[in-house]
Design an enzyme around this catalytic site. Sequence first.
Site, PDB file in Angstrom:
ATOM      1  N   HIS A 102     -14.226 -13.346  -2.420  1.00 51.48           N
ATOM      2  CA  HIS A 102     -15.539 -12.875  -2.861  1.00 51.48           C
ATOM      3  C   HIS A 102     -15.519 -12.723  -4.378  1.00 51.48           C
ATOM      4  CE1 HIS A 102     -12.921  -9.509  -1.657  1.00 51.48           C
ATOM      5  NE2 HIS A 102     -13.321  -8.989  -2.801  1.00 51.48           N
ATOM      6  N   THR A 151       1.950  -8.835  -6.415  1.00 52.03           N
ATOM      7  CA  THR A 151       0.748  -8.965  -7.245  1.00 52.03           C
ATOM      8  C   THR A 151       1.062  -9.528  -8.618  1.00 52.03           C
ATOM      9  OG1 THR A 151       0.991  -6.701  -8.058  1.00 52.03           O
ATOM     10  CG2 THR A 151      -0.376  -7.022  -6.089  1.00 52.03           C
ATOM     11  N   ARG A 166       8.216  -4.368  -6.816  1.00 49.83           N
ATOM     12  CA  ARG A 166       8.923  -4.115  -8.081  1.00 49.83           C
ATOM     13  C   ARG A 166      10.370  -4.552  -7.922  1.00 49.83           C
ATOM     14  NH1 ARG A 166       4.970  -2.047 -10.705  1.00 49.83           N
ATOM     15  NH2 ARG A 166       3.913  -0.120 -10.199  1.00 49.83           N
TER      16      ARG A 166
END
Length: 175
Positions: A102, A151, A166
């Site tokens: 989106h 991410t 991490r």
Amino acid sequence: MRFRALLRPRRVAALLRGALRGHAGARIQSGVRLGGAGSLDLARGSLVREEARIYVGPGAVLRLGPGAVIGIRNTVNVAAGVTIGPRTELSWDVEIMDTDFHDIAHADGRPRERSQPIMIGEHVLIGARAVLLKGVTIGDGAIIAAGSVVTRDVPPGAIVAGNPARPVGEAVDWR
């Protein structure tokens, strides 16, 4: 012995499924769903395990290197492009999404980029239920721990864990 292994009914069926879908030498196991108007480039020796769900949107490409494995019940959604390097293995229930699905805007109203390609290097191990999000690059030999949400880029040889993922160590090798 090797010839005998080639004649296993499930292996032959998977090779036949790959050949019938235009990917000679790639194995596609039962229950796999391949959809979308984009293109698949499955190298000889790659494997898509049972019940994987793969959607490649228009103009997008999913590339699997030789010996790469998409695991059982994996979900791969490709809107820009996903490359999975040689000898890389994805465990079960892994999700790879190179899109937000989106439109999202910055605070000042500028639109954010909706999709960005994902690059996964050679001989990478991705643990069960890990999630890889748009725009990440995972370096050669890296290990992504189970349940991690990636991410950001992962350097070669790094072990990452957590949400967001991490660094927690360095990998020398894995088998």
